[in-house]
Design a protein around this motif. Structure first.
Motif, PDB file in Angstrom:
ATOM      1  N   VAL A 285     -46.377 -37.829 -19.962  1.00  0.00           N
ATOM      2  CA  VAL A 285     -47.514 -38.660 -20.374  1.00  0.00           C
ATOM      3  C   VAL A 285     -48.611 -37.730 -20.886  1.00  0.00           C
ATOM      4  O   VAL A 285     -49.196 -36.955 -20.114  1.00  0.00           O
ATOM      5  N   ASP A 286     -48.891 -37.795 -22.175  1.00  0.00           N
ATOM      6  CA  ASP A 286     -49.913 -36.938 -22.775  1.00  0.00           C
ATOM      7  C   ASP A 286     -51.302 -37.511 -22.532  1.00  0.00           C
ATOM      8  O   ASP A 286     -51.450 -38.719 -22.282  1.00  0.00           O
ATOM      9  N   PRO A 287     -52.350 -36.664 -22.612  1.00  0.00           N
ATOM     10  CA  PRO A 287     -53.721 -37.167 -22.438  1.00  0.00           C
ATOM     11  C   PRO A 287     -54.051 -38.225 -23.494  1.00  0.00           C
ATOM     12  O   PRO A 287     -53.769 -38.055 -24.682  1.00  0.00           O
ATOM     13  N   GLY A 288     -54.601 -39.319 -23.065  1.00  0.00           N
ATOM     14  CA  GLY A 288     -54.919 -40.419 -23.968  1.00  0.00           C
ATOM     15  C   GLY A 288     -53.813 -41.443 -24.103  1.00  0.00           C
ATOM     16  O   GLY A 288     -54.049 -42.552 -24.605  1.00  0.00           O
ATOM     17  N   GLN A 289     -52.609 -41.108 -23.670  1.00  0.00           N
ATOM     18  CA  GLN A 289     -51.504 -42.052 -23.742  1.00  0.00           C
ATOM     19  C   GLN A 289     -51.571 -43.038 -22.577  1.00  0.00           C
ATOM     20  O   GLN A 289     -51.943 -42.672 -21.461  1.00  0.00           O
ATOM     21  N   SER A 290     -51.214 -44.266 -22.815  1.00  0.00           N
ATOM     22  CA  SER A 290     -51.250 -45.294 -21.780  1.00  0.00           C
ATOM     23  C   SER A 290     -50.113 -45.079 -20.791  1.00  0.00           C
ATOM     24  O   SER A 290     -48.946 -44.924 -21.193  1.00  0.00           O
ATOM     25  N   LEU A 291     -50.447 -45.068 -19.520  1.00  0.00           N
ATOM     26  CA  LEU A 291     -49.427 -44.918 -18.487  1.00  0.00           C
ATOM     27  C   LEU A 291     -48.532 -46.153 -18.421  1.00  0.00           C
ATOM     28  O   LEU A 291     -47.320 -46.049 -18.146  1.00  0.00           O
ATOM     29  N   ILE A 292     -49.085 -47.315 -18.710  1.00  0.00           N
ATOM     30  CA  ILE A 292     -48.295 -48.546 -18.687  1.00  0.00           C
ATOM     31  C   ILE A 292     -47.203 -48.496 -19.752  1.00  0.00           C
ATOM     32  O   ILE A 292     -46.044 -48.870 -19.513  1.00  0.00           O
ATOM     33  N   GLN A 293     -47.549 -48.010 -20.948  1.00  0.00           N
ATOM     34  CA  GLN A 293     -46.559 -47.890 -22.012  1.00  0.00           C
ATOM     35  C   GLN A 293     -45.495 -46.848 -21.672  1.00  0.00           C
ATOM     36  O   GLN A 293     -44.323 -47.025 -22.008  1.00  0.00           O
ATOM     37  N   ALA A 294     -45.904 -45.753 -21.013  1.00  0.00           N
ATOM     38  CA  ALA A 294     -44.936 -44.723 -20.651  1.00  0.00           C
ATOM     39  C   ALA A 294     -43.955 -45.218 -19.594  1.00  0.00           C
ATOM     40  O   ALA A 294     -42.787 -44.794 -19.568  1.00  0.00           O
ATOM     41  N   LEU A 295     -44.396 -46.112 -18.718  1.00  0.00           N
ATOM     42  CA  LEU A 295     -43.527 -46.617 -17.651  1.00  0.00           C
ATOM     43  C   LEU A 295     -42.678 -47.803 -18.088  1.00  0.00           C
ATOM     44  O   LEU A 295     -41.732 -48.179 -17.374  1.00  0.00           O
ATOM     45  N   ALA A 296     -43.003 -48.403 -19.229  1.00  0.00           N
ATOM     46  CA  ALA A 296     -42.273 -49.601 -19.669  1.00  0.00           C
ATOM     47  C   ALA A 296     -40.767 -49.356 -19.832  1.00  0.00           C
ATOM     48  O   ALA A 296     -39.954 -50.178 -19.371  1.00  0.00           O
ATOM     49  N   PRO A 297     -40.325 -48.247 -20.447  1.00  0.00           N
ATOM     50  CA  PRO A 297     -38.881 -48.022 -20.565  1.00  0.00           C
ATOM     51  C   PRO A 297     -38.188 -47.755 -19.222  1.00  0.00           C
ATOM     52  O   PRO A 297     -36.949 -47.787 -19.160  1.00  0.00           O
ATOM     53  N   LEU A 298     -38.946 -47.478 -18.172  1.00  0.00           N
ATOM     54  CA  LEU A 298     -38.375 -47.136 -16.864  1.00  0.00           C
ATOM     55  C   LEU A 298     -38.408 -48.317 -15.904  1.00  0.00           C
ATOM     56  O   LEU A 298     -38.258 -48.130 -14.695  1.00  0.00           O
ATOM     57  N   ALA A 299     -38.579 -49.502 -16.428  1.00  0.00           N
ATOM     58  CA  ALA A 299     -38.741 -50.678 -15.560  1.00  0.00           C
ATOM     59  C   ALA A 299     -37.488 -50.957 -14.735  1.00  0.00           C
ATOM     60  O   ALA A 299     -37.581 -51.525 -13.642  1.00  0.00           O
ATOM     61  N   ARG A 300     -36.313 -50.571 -15.234  1.00  0.00           N
ATOM     62  CA  ARG A 300     -35.077 -50.853 -14.516  1.00  0.00           C
ATOM     63  C   ARG A 300     -34.759 -49.816 -13.435  1.00  0.00           C
ATOM     64  O   ARG A 300     -33.817 -50.011 -12.664  1.00  0.00           O
ATOM     65  N   LYS A 301     -35.513 -48.726 -13.418  1.00  0.00           N
ATOM     66  CA  LYS A 301     -35.277 -47.694 -12.400  1.00  0.00           C
ATOM     67  C   LYS A 301     -35.776 -48.188 -11.043  1.00  0.00           C
ATOM     68  O   LYS A 301     -36.827 -48.827 -10.943  1.00  0.00           O
ATOM     69  N   ARG A 302     -35.011 -47.887 -10.014  1.00  0.00           N
ATOM     70  CA  ARG A 302     -35.392 -48.347  -8.677  1.00  0.00           C
ATOM     71  C   ARG A 302     -36.569 -47.540  -8.136  1.00  0.00           C
ATOM     72  O   ARG A 302     -37.433 -48.083  -7.434  1.00  0.00           O
ATOM     73  N   VAL A 303     -36.594 -46.239  -8.430  1.00  0.00           N
ATOM     74  CA  VAL A 303     -37.676 -45.354  -7.964  1.00  0.00           C
ATOM     75  C   VAL A 303     -38.183 -44.545  -9.146  1.00  0.00           C
ATOM     76  O   VAL A 303     -37.383 -43.965  -9.897  1.00  0.00           O
ATOM     77  N   VAL A 304     -39.512 -44.497  -9.305  1.00  0.00           N
ATOM     78  CA  VAL A 304     -40.164 -43.657 -10.312  1.00  0.00           C
ATOM     79  C   VAL A 304     -41.187 -42.790  -9.590  1.00  0.00           C
ATOM     80  O   VAL A 304     -42.109 -43.317  -8.957  1.00  0.00           O
ATOM     81  N   LEU A 305     -41.000 -41.482  -9.686  1.00  0.00           N
ATOM     82  CA  LEU A 305     -41.917 -40.530  -9.043  1.00  0.00           C
ATOM     83  C   LEU A 305     -42.846 -39.936 -10.100  1.00  0.00           C
ATOM     84  O   LEU A 305     -42.377 -39.429 -11.124  1.00  0.00           O
ATOM     85  N   ILE A 306     -44.160 -40.008  -9.852  1.00  0.00           N
ATOM     86  CA  ILE A 306     -45.167 -39.520 -10.799  1.00  0.00           C
ATOM     87  C   ILE A 306     -45.831 -38.278 -10.212  1.00  0.00           C
ATOM     88  O   ILE A 306     -46.362 -38.309  -9.095  1.00  0.00           O
TER      89      ILE A 306
END
Length: 442
Positions: A285-306
């Motif tokens: 996730v680059d500075p200025g990029q939306s975190l919601i948009q970055a996580l959208a492709p990972l919606a099917r993952k059971r666990v997402v670690l940030i």
């Protein structure tokens, strides 16, 4: 009477110097602020030795009388010169209209100069009032510190005399590194237990009950999990342990890693290397990029670690990072990573800087390097933060444990200091309890 001045950075250090140098019977007769700290003037009464019989020195007395006569003559000359100068000044002002009549014929200039001349005394008076107010405020602050130190010493002495068992428990809790406020609360709950061993066991039981741990491991619950905290707390290493722990149990298909750390050199490469080893996808996730948009492709993952960036509390980028984690579209569970090697003030500053994102709990790291667990456990208890994980070594993923409260207490007892705190340290600790009137020691 023996009078001596002491210089120190603060009032408590100066008081300790007075006790060490003059003893407990010394009296404080003055204090003031100086460059770099405070100056304390103390006095100690003692019997003056009888002076030996003095033999008259005729030559010295004659020289002394001659010197006194010269001083008197010089003073008389100075007085006479001052009288002559004053007489000349009177003559000069009396003939002022004859010497410079144009000065009296210019009322406009005089009226302009009058407000300036009148303003100067007012400004000077205001500056003097402010200086006097600052001096008075410092005097009151010094007296307050002085009274707190004296009250703390008296309270600690009375507790040792009246309740030696509680005094011993106070020492043991201080050896564990617990704060004075938490120790006071724990001791109030065992104040009626007479047998020392039973009181200590019950006290540890109350301490274990105060430590909250999650009923279900966060990785088992799944969802978006973010690790936050200042730099150097061990966020990336802890995330690697959590990811490896999950992959070994469930495989790499249902987990993903996200990095928000674009500030630290090599942070992205470190997480990408971990992803290649575990065969797990890594999103940057680059500075200025939306975190919601970055996580959208990972919606099917059971666990997402940030993995987040460790930024100081004054950095504007930290506020943006925490706001993105706290947004409703992310729905992340944020865990504050706290190094057990950090001082109490560092831990408190970390909590106040990162609490605005909404903390689900904390993770204790670097436990294997710590000499005490009282400070970090005290923060977790005081701020009602469940302890989710315990990282106690560099091995991935072996050195990551799901803690239990009684195990944390047992670990804290095993790390307690070997020696009791000094009497001055206990007195200072009791003095801290007097900073708020509602608190009582013992």
């Amino acid at each position: 009477m023996q009078v001596k001045r002491f210089f120190a950075a603060d009032m408590r250090t100066a008081m300790k110097l007075v006790r060490d140098e003059l003893g407990a019977d010394a009296s404080i007769i003055g204090n003031r602020r100086v460059a770099g700290g405070v100056e304390l003037t103390a006095a100690l009464d003692y019997q003056m030795p009888t002076p030996p019989a003095r033999q008259p020195n005729l030559a010295l007395e004659a020289e002394l009388r001659k010197t006194q006569a010269q001083i008197a003559t010089a003073q008389a000359e100075l007085i006479s010169r001052a009288a002559v100068d004053e007489h000349k000044d009177r003559q000069l002002f009396a003939n002022e209209s004859l010497v410079a009549p144009e000065l009296l014929a210019t009322p406009v200039k005089a009226s302009r100069a009058q407000p300036v001349a009148a303003a100067k005394p007012q400004l000077q008076a205001a500056a003097m009032d402010q200086r006097a107010l600052d001096a008075m405020r410092f005097e009151l602050h010094g007296l307050r510190e002085l009274i707190e130190v004296q009250l703390g010493s008296i309270a600690w002495g009375q507790l040792q005399n009246r309740k030696p068992q509680q005094a011993n428990l106070w020492r043991r809790l201080q050896r564990m590194g617990l704060s004075a406020e938490l120790s006071r609360v724990l001791l109030e709950r065992v104040s009626k237990v007479a047998e020392p061993r039973q009181a200590w066991r019950m006290l540890l039981a109350h301490l274990a009950h105060a430590i909250k741990t999650p009923k279900v491991e966060p990785m088992e619950e799944g969802g978006v999990i973010a690790l936050v905290g200042p730099a150097g707390m061990g966020k990336t290493t802890t995330l690697a342990k959590m990811a490896a722990r999950y992959v070994l149990k469930y495989g790499p298909q249902s987990i993903a890693l996200v990095s928000m750390d674009s500030f630290r050199i090599g942070a992205q490469e470190q997480l990408k290397t971990l992803g290649r080893i575990l065969n797990v996808s890594v999103t940057q996730v680059d500075p200025g990029q939306s975190l919601i948009q970055a996580l959208a492709p990972l919606a099917r993952k059971r666990v997402v670690l940030i993995d987040t960036a460790g930024l100081p509390g004054s950095d504007p980028a930290l506020r943006l990072q925490l706001e993105s984690l706290a947004s409703r579209g992310v729905k992340s569970k944020n865990y504050l990573v706290l190094a057990a090697t950090s001082q109490s003030q560092v831990l408190k500053a970390a909590y106040h800087s990162y609490k605005q994102c909404g903390l689900a709990g904390c993770i204790l790291s670097k436990v294997d390097e710590a000499t005490s667990l009282g400070e970090v456990l005290g923060l977790a208890i005081g701020q009602h933060l469940p302890v989710a994980y315990l990282a106690d070594g560099p091995k991935i993923p072996d050195d990551l444990q799901v803690p239990r409260s009684h195990q944390l207490v047992s670990r804290a007892v095993s790390l307690q200091a070997a020696e009791d705190p000094s009497e001055e340290a206990m007195a200072d600790m009791f003095a801290g309890l007097y900073q708020q009137p509602t608190r009582r020691a013992g």
